[in-house]
Write an enzyme that holds these catalytic residues in place. Structure first.
Site, PDB file in Angstrom:
ATOM      1  N   SER A   6     -36.202 -40.576  -7.654  1.00 45.39           N
ATOM      2  CA  SER A   6     -35.833 -41.466  -8.744  1.00 45.39           C
ATOM      3  C   SER A   6     -36.708 -42.720  -8.735  1.00 45.39           C
ATOM      4  O   SER A   6     -37.928 -42.626  -8.767  1.00 45.39           O
ATOM      5  CB  SER A   6     -34.342 -41.796  -8.646  1.00 45.39           C
ATOM      6  OG  SER A   6     -33.858 -42.390  -9.820  1.00 45.39           O
ATOM      7  N   ASP A  42     -32.597 -36.175 -12.350  1.00 48.57           N
ATOM      8  CA  ASP A  42     -32.794 -37.175 -11.305  1.00 48.57           C
ATOM      9  C   ASP A  42     -32.738 -36.584  -9.898  1.00 48.57           C
ATOM     10  O   ASP A  42     -31.773 -35.907  -9.541  1.00 48.57           O
ATOM     11  CB  ASP A  42     -31.719 -38.252 -11.454  1.00 48.57           C
ATOM     12  CG  ASP A  42     -31.980 -39.455 -10.576  1.00 48.57           C
ATOM     13  OD1 ASP A  42     -32.865 -40.249 -10.919  1.00 48.57           O
ATOM     14  OD2 ASP A  42     -31.303 -39.598  -9.553  1.00 48.57           O
TER      15      ASP A  42
END
Length: 599
Positions: A42, A359
């Site tokens: 991320s 993510d």
């Protein structure tokens, strides 16, 4: 005495806007070490990509440029909605407390109400209409007036629920499950466009050599080339994404299998020069596959509906593509769709299946294991993120970061309080369950010996990092400075004598201590591993004449020698149970040696 290594690795935790911490952190570490491995998930993947690009451009002063990035970050410019999702970002900020004046307590309620009224005016008018009309016609009757007000409130709440349900079930899926795509226009660039431009600028690539690819990092030259063995890579950049369609973490760049993408979809996510690089990238035919089979697959992909193109081999993959795949924070930023061939039973033809990547933090938000080896030849520094509790936030003398200063220290995950009753109890329990499923593996590493002494945890308040997309510039710069200071403290811990030797003198550096702890932790797990291996060989040795995974004569000789060594070591351990107990007893908590899949 161990010599100080020239190189190091860095792993960074995900945290959306908390990533503004990393430029200063990386630049501080790069002043003392050359960067070999960089990884994260991320926002940590953004930090890793920027650090790798800066190492590529080190001779051009790229780390000075990297350190100045927080000063140019404009979060409002980098996160913009599409026409379909217009206004939803303001709603998300209001509900999460990231909107100004609505960060905590009951103050958030009026912020949510005002935001919904501003974002959905037509739906608000329709929801209020009947109740307002009733109140206006009450003719002074208090009960009718009160009923009209109640009807207006209920009507408006119902209208907002229906409007949000429509947005979440219709508008958001059409923008690939995100409020923001990350890609804008040349006049209004967004997060992905900015990342692509900054990566090339930090790398100081020659004109026409961009966008920056993994193969360029591996060779540290403008020429992309496959370097399969990570130890032979000049700069080893890795990041984690999550394949929702397969319910598993995936390490990027993808080194195995064949993947395809829809150019029409990806054009909504990536800049034109990145799409052009994907289009012109050469492809390597896999060993063991005939030219006819290779061409047939490309033909089949091109004739698919929608038409698909094969993803470039990892050495030609633009870094920004993998970074974008790792940071697709659910709901905020669009997921990245790809396609893979699903191999079905012989009676059914194989077909392309859509695979959604989101993510990386969903599966491994702090992938501290990325550059692990039994005994390290260089430190792998890990930058963790944490939050102050309520009392710490009120303390003006609060510490900006934490790290283990002795072998007995560890930074445990904070205990989550769950109310005993009411809606807060259910919501708190559900939140804790989701957090546990998502973070348990990373949290287990944080307290393990050989991991905990190389982690620094940078602390933030509720107004900093995370989903706080409205942070002012001074807050961004303060977080960056905090990250720089945390890195320097951890570096001093590793470089200076901080630990006692066998004579009680403080002569052992953090790096020397780390090597010894890693060695002792490996030894502590070895007796159990040897018992399991030797016991299995003695109980029922595996047949060696099977056709599957057959070993040639040279390999057979090597395996036989390994078996003999392990059997001999286990026999020695069996004769000395007290020595085994002493080896296994420290350091605590004990770790184990086991095979795990390489994702």
């Amino acid at each position: 005495m161990a010599t100080t290594p020239e190189y190091c690795d860095i792993v960074m935790k995900g945290g959306i806007t908390s990533g503004v911490i990393y430029p200063g952190t990386i630049a501080a570490i790069a002043r003392r070490y050359r960067l070999k491995g960089l990884g994260g998930a991320s926002a940590g993947a953004i930090g890793a990509a920027f650090g790798a690009a800066a190492e590529f451009g080190r001779e051009h002063g790229a780390f000075d440029e990297l350190e100045g990035i927080p000063e140019e970050i404009d979060l409002g410019r980098l996160f913009r909605t599409t026409r379909r999702t217009r206004g939803l970002l303001a709603v998300l900020n209001a509900f999460t407390g990231a909107a100004p004046w609505g960060r905590s307590g009951w103050l958030r309620v009026p912020v949510i109400v005002v935001t919904l009224l501003a974002v959905f005016p037509v739906s608000s008018i329709l929801g209020l209409a009947l109740g307002v009309a009733t109140a206006v016609q009450s003719a002074g009757n208090g009960w009718v007036l009160a009923g009209g007000v109640a009807l207006a409130v209920l009507g408006w709440v119902l209208a907002m629920v229906l409007r949000l349900l429509f947005a979440l079930t219709q508008s958001v899926p059409r923008t690939m499950f995100g409020i923001c795509t990350g890609h804008g226009t040349p006049d209004a660039p967004q997060l992905t466009d900015w990342m692509a431009e900054r990566l090339d600028a930090l790398a100081h690539l020659p004109a026409g050599a961009g966008p920056l690819t993994f193969g360029q990092l591996w060779t540290k030259s403008p020429r992309s080339r496959l370097v399969a063995d990570p130890e032979d890579r000049e700069i080893d950049l890795r990041m984690v994404s999550t394949s929702l369609s397969q319910a598993m973490p995936v390490e990027l760049p993808l080194m195995a299998g064949e993947w395809y993408y829809d150019p029409a979809e990806w054009a909504l996510l990536f800049p034109d020069d990145v799409m052009a690089a994907l289009e012109r990238a050469p492809h390597r035919r896999r060993s063991g596959r005939s030219l006819e089979e290779y061409e047939a697959r490309l033909e089949r992909a091109a004739s698919h509906e929608p038409p698909l193109r094969r993803l470039p081999d990892p050495e030609y993959l633009p870094v920004v593509v993998a970074t974008r795949m790792s940071l697709s924070f659910p709901l905020l930023i669009s997921a990245v769709p790809m396609w893979a061939i699903e191999y079905l039973p012989a009676e059914r033809p194989s077909e392309f299946r859509k695979v959604w990547f989101t993510d990386g933090g969903l599966a491994s938000n702090f992938p501290i294991h990325l550059f692990d080896r039994p005994l390290p030849t260089r430190p792998t520094f890990a930058i963790n993120l944490g939050s102050y509790d309520r009392e710490e936030e009120r303390d003006p003398a609060r510490v900006p970061f934490r790290f283990a200063r002795t072998n007995g220290e560890m930074i445990l995950s904070p205990f989550r309080g769950i109310p005993g009753s009411g809606f807060g109890a259910v919501a708190g329990f559900a939140s804790a369950a989701f957090s546990t499923a998502r973070n348990w593996r990373d949290n287990a590493h944080v307290s393990a010996p050989g991991y905990r002494d190389r982690i620094v945890q940078v602390l933030q308040s509720r107004d900093e990092g995370g989903l706080n997309l409205t942070m002012p510039r001074e807050t961004v710069e303060a977080l960056s400075e905090r990250g720089r200071a945390a890195a320097e403290a951890l570096l001093d811990q590793f470089a200076e004598p901080r630990y006692r030797d066998s004579r009680g003198r403080v002569t052992v550096t953090g790096w020397e201590n780390h090597l010894w702890v890693r060695y002792r932790a490996l030894l502590a797990g070895m007796p159990r591993f040897l018992r399991g291996y030797a016991g299995g060989l003695e109980a029922e040795p595996p047949r060696r004449d099977t056709a599957a995974y057959h070993l040639g004569p040279a390999s057979q000789s090597l395996v036989q020698r390994i078996d003999e060594l392990i059997t001999e070591a286990d026999a020695t351990a069996t004769d000395a149970p007290a020595a085994v107990r002493a080896v296994e007893s420290e350091p605590a908590p004990r770790t184990v040696i086991r095979r795990v899949p390489d994702v």
